[in-house]
Design an enzyme around this catalytic site. Structure first.
Site, mmCIF file in Angstrom:
data_model
loop_
_atom_site.group_PDB
_atom_site.id
_atom_site.type_symbol
_atom_site.label_atom_id
_atom_site.label_comp_id
_atom_site.label_asym_id
_atom_site.label_seq_id
_atom_site.Cartn_x
_atom_site.Cartn_y
_atom_site.Cartn_z
ATOM 1 N N GLY A 31 1.008 -1.382 0.112
ATOM 2 C CA GLY A 31 -0.058 -0.142 -0.072
ATOM 3 C C GLY A 31 0.934 1.344 -0.076
ATOM 4 N N GLY A 73 -0.406 4.809 -0.950
ATOM 5 C CA GLY A 73 -1.697 5.323 -0.199
ATOM 6 C C GLY A 73 -1.190 6.561 0.992
ATOM 7 N N ARG A 131 -13.848 -1.077 3.937
ATOM 8 C CA ARG A 131 -15.139 -1.458 3.950
ATOM 9 C C ARG A 131 -15.910 -0.299 3.285
ATOM 10 N NH1 ARG A 131 -18.840 -3.933 8.031
ATOM 11 N NH2 ARG A 131 -16.896 -4.522 9.381
ATOM 12 N N GLN A 167 -0.231 -12.637 0.350
ATOM 13 C CA GLN A 167 0.979 -12.152 1.038
ATOM 14 C C GLN A 167 1.551 -13.000 2.018
ATOM 15 O OE1 GLN A 167 -0.185 -7.890 2.067
ATOM 16 N NE2 GLN A 167 -0.580 -7.628 -0.296
ATOM 17 N N GLY A 212 -3.254 -2.583 7.941
ATOM 18 C CA GLY A 212 -4.438 -2.664 7.261
ATOM 19 C C GLY A 212 -5.613 -3.133 7.931
ATOM 20 N N ASN A 213 -6.792 -2.552 8.024
ATOM 21 C CA ASN A 213 -7.865 -2.975 8.723
ATOM 22 C C ASN A 213 -8.679 -4.190 8.114
ATOM 23 O OD1 ASN A 213 -7.708 -1.795 11.072
ATOM 24 N ND2 ASN A 213 -8.232 0.113 10.295
ATOM 25 N N ASP A 224 -3.856 3.246 18.899
ATOM 26 C CA ASP A 224 -4.764 3.634 19.912
ATOM 27 C C ASP A 224 -4.081 3.950 21.261
ATOM 28 O OD1 ASP A 224 -6.971 2.740 18.211
ATOM 29 O OD2 ASP A 224 -5.699 0.846 18.143
ATOM 30 N N ARG A 243 -2.985 7.546 21.075
ATOM 31 C CA ARG A 243 -4.033 8.200 21.473
ATOM 32 C C ARG A 243 -4.454 8.472 22.755
ATOM 33 N NH1 ARG A 243 -7.324 5.684 16.186
ATOM 34 N NH2 ARG A 243 -6.767 7.329 14.486
ATOM 35 N N HIS A 290 -8.296 -3.864 17.367
ATOM 36 C CA HIS A 290 -8.345 -2.487 17.049
ATOM 37 C C HIS A 290 -9.424 -2.176 16.312
ATOM 38 C CE1 HIS A 290 -7.079 1.309 15.059
ATOM 39 N NE2 HIS A 290 -7.418 0.671 13.748
HETATM 40 P P1 NAI Z 1 -5.133 4.340 1.341
HETATM 41 O O1 NAI Z 1 -6.295 4.062 0.484
HETATM 42 O O2 NAI Z 1 -4.715 5.768 1.072
HETATM 43 O O3 NAI Z 1 -3.883 3.435 0.863
HETATM 44 C C1 NAI Z 1 -4.114 2.096 0.618
HETATM 45 C C2 NAI Z 1 -3.149 1.693 -0.537
HETATM 46 O O4 NAI Z 1 -3.014 0.180 -0.401
HETATM 47 C C3 NAI Z 1 -3.453 2.049 -1.867
HETATM 48 O O5 NAI Z 1 -2.516 2.760 -2.667
HETATM 49 C C4 NAI Z 1 -3.966 0.668 -2.409
HETATM 50 O O6 NAI Z 1 -3.474 0.843 -4.096
HETATM 51 C C5 NAI Z 1 -2.959 -0.109 -1.865
HETATM 52 N N1 NAI Z 1 -3.429 -1.632 -2.025
HETATM 53 C C6 NAI Z 1 -4.464 -2.325 -2.025
HETATM 54 N N2 NAI Z 1 -4.644 -3.386 -2.003
HETATM 55 C C7 NAI Z 1 -3.148 -3.893 -2.058
HETATM 56 C C8 NAI Z 1 -2.655 -4.950 -2.386
HETATM 57 N N3 NAI Z 1 -3.370 -6.266 -2.635
HETATM 58 N N4 NAI Z 1 -1.140 -5.049 -2.236
HETATM 59 C C9 NAI Z 1 -0.751 -3.907 -2.112
HETATM 60 N N5 NAI Z 1 -1.109 -2.517 -2.098
HETATM 61 C C10 NAI Z 1 -2.592 -2.713 -1.938
HETATM 62 O O7 NAI Z 1 -5.250 4.051 2.774
HETATM 63 P P2 NAI Z 1 -4.406 4.433 3.938
HETATM 64 O O8 NAI Z 1 -5.063 5.641 4.642
HETATM 65 O O9 NAI Z 1 -3.026 4.354 3.649
HETATM 66 O O10 NAI Z 1 -4.647 3.244 5.087
HETATM 67 C C11 NAI Z 1 -4.305 1.989 4.687
HETATM 68 C C12 NAI Z 1 -5.160 0.910 5.552
HETATM 69 O O11 NAI Z 1 -4.499 1.232 7.131
HETATM 70 C C13 NAI Z 1 -6.424 0.876 5.771
HETATM 71 O O12 NAI Z 1 -6.795 -0.409 5.653
HETATM 72 C C14 NAI Z 1 -6.749 1.797 7.089
HETATM 73 O O13 NAI Z 1 -8.201 1.359 7.673
HETATM 74 C C15 NAI Z 1 -5.900 1.059 7.963
HETATM 75 N N6 NAI Z 1 -5.477 1.866 9.296
HETATM 76 C C16 NAI Z 1 -5.006 1.227 10.288
HETATM 77 C C17 NAI Z 1 -4.941 1.856 11.503
HETATM 78 C C18 NAI Z 1 -4.712 1.365 12.697
HETATM 79 O O14 NAI Z 1 -4.293 1.701 13.753
HETATM 80 N N7 NAI Z 1 -4.269 -0.244 12.750
HETATM 81 C C19 NAI Z 1 -4.827 3.482 11.587
HETATM 82 C C20 NAI Z 1 -5.142 3.978 10.166
HETATM 83 C C21 NAI Z 1 -5.520 3.598 9.053
#
Ligand code: NAI
Length: 327
Positions: free
Chosen positions: A11, A14, A92, A112, A130-131, A159, A162, A187
């Site tokens: 990702g 992202g 989601r 993966q 990733g969630n 968390d 925070r 989480h």
């Molecule tokens: P984003 O949508 O900006 O970026 C996600 C990226 O992952 C995109 O560039 C997409 O093309 C890529 N991607 C999708 N499927 C893929 C795959 N099979 N292989 C490689 N890359 C792939 O999302 P963002 O804001 O960067 O968030 C990423 C994840 O982190 C989300 O699932 C979000 O819910 C989670 N998250 C978790 C937190 C935690 O505390 N555990 C906190 C904040 C976000």
């Protein structure tokens, strides 16, 4: 000179990726003496954007960055990986049921996990961001039977941070005075930020605040902070999530400070009544490059019920992915 450590980030194009890669390349993940080679995994449509980020990384001329590989092939991305940050996930979408969400993420995290099993370095450490992070970690772990189970972890450090921030603000103390805070469970909105073992300047945190604030303000504020950020910023937490990922891996590799602990979702060994194998958040220390669950904490009735509720949710998620044939 030491050989570079291979850090794979999925990702990468992202928002979290953009906040994360520059900090890894600058040495904040592994320390100022460790060169890194970045491996960026993206889906084909986002490879070009990842290449753009790599151009900017080149333009920083980071002394510790020894190279960048960009690919849409998981096998190549995890070949020789020492650290894997699994950030890319399927979000989601509106009206999506939990089963559909878990299935879509199974389609990402099982392959993966197989690629990690096939080619990662012997010391591979995996952090799933990733969630739904805990259950995605479980899916990847199940697909990597040759990798020690304890190498698969999920992120609750955001968390944790925070919760430290909210408590410090409430008591008008520096964050450095707060120790031994714990996030228990998933989480998700059911997570339990525990102030009954946390300390402020060595005194029990729960005794420094009134119970109504703790139960009705603090806990929901921490648990719903992600939604509040989206509401305010128009986009989900990115820099703070990247920061937490850096903290998690940094502490895992380098150890946690004496006299304190942190929070991470790691495979349960049955401690505190959490069913064995669930990837649940615990109070943890890192010693010799491995997480250990802090033992012997007394759990009061209120905390017990909150931990049980979050663990029940993790159990349901595990049953659901079992039902999908992913475990
Ligand atoms: P984003 O949508 O900006 O970026 C996600 C990226 O992952 C995109 O560039 C997409 O093309 C890529 N991607 C999708 N499927 C893929 C795959 N099979 N292989 C490689 N890359 C792939 O999302 P963002 O804001 O960067 O968030 C990423 C994840 O982190 C989300 O699932 C979000 O819910 C989670 N998250 C978790 C937190 C935690 O505390 N555990 C906190 C904040 C976000």
């Amino acid at each position: 000179t030491t050989a570079p450590v291979n850090v794979t980030v999925t990702g990468a194009a992202g928002q979290i990726g953009y906040a994360l890669l520059f900090r890894i390349a600058s040495g904040q993940l592994l320390g100022p003496d460790t060169p890194v080679r970045l491996r960026l995994l993206e889906i084909p449509q986002a490879v070009k954007a990842a290449e753009g980020t790599a151009m900017e990384l080149d333009d920083c001329a980071f002394p510790l960055l020894s190279g960048i590989d960009i690919t849409d092939d998981a096998t190549a991305a995890f070949d020789g990986a020492n650290v894997a940050l699994l950030v890319g996930a399927r979000p989601r979408s509106k009206g999506m049921e939990r089963g559909d969400l878990l299935e879509a993420n199974g389609g990402i995290f099982a392959p993966q996990g197989r690629a990690i099993n096939a080619g990662a370095a012997d010391d591979i450490r995996v952090l799933v961001v990733g969630n739904p992070a805990n259950t995605n970690a479980l899916i990847a772990q199940a697909a990597a039977p040759d990798v020690p189970a304890a190498r698969f972890t999920a992120m609750t450090r955001l968390d944790h941070n925070r919760a430290v921030g909210q408590l410090a603000k409430k008591l008008s103390v520096p964050v450095t005075e707060i120790t031994k805070l714990t996030i228990w469970g998933n989480h998700s909105a059911t997570q339990y930020p525990d102030l009954y073992h946390a300390e402020v300047n060595g005194k029990v945190a729960a005794e420094q605040v009134d119970e109504a604030w703790l139960r009705d303000t603090f806990i929901p504020t921490v648990a719903k902070r992600g939604a509040a950020i989206i509401e305010a910023r128009g986009a989900s937490s990115a820099a703070s999530a990247a920061n937490a990922a850096i903290d998690h891996v940094h502490d895992w590799v380098n150890g946690t400070p004496a006299g304190d602990w942190t929070s991470a979702a790691i495979p349960s060994d049955g401690s505190y009544g959490v069913p064995e194998g669930l990837i649940s958040s615990f109070p943890v220390v890192s010693r010799g490059g491995a997480w250990e669950i802090v033992q012997g904490l007394e759990i009061d009735e209120f905390s017990r019920s909150r931990i049980d509720a979050s663990v029940a949710e993790l159990n349901e998620e595990r049953e659901a992915v079992k039902g999908l044939g992913l475990l």
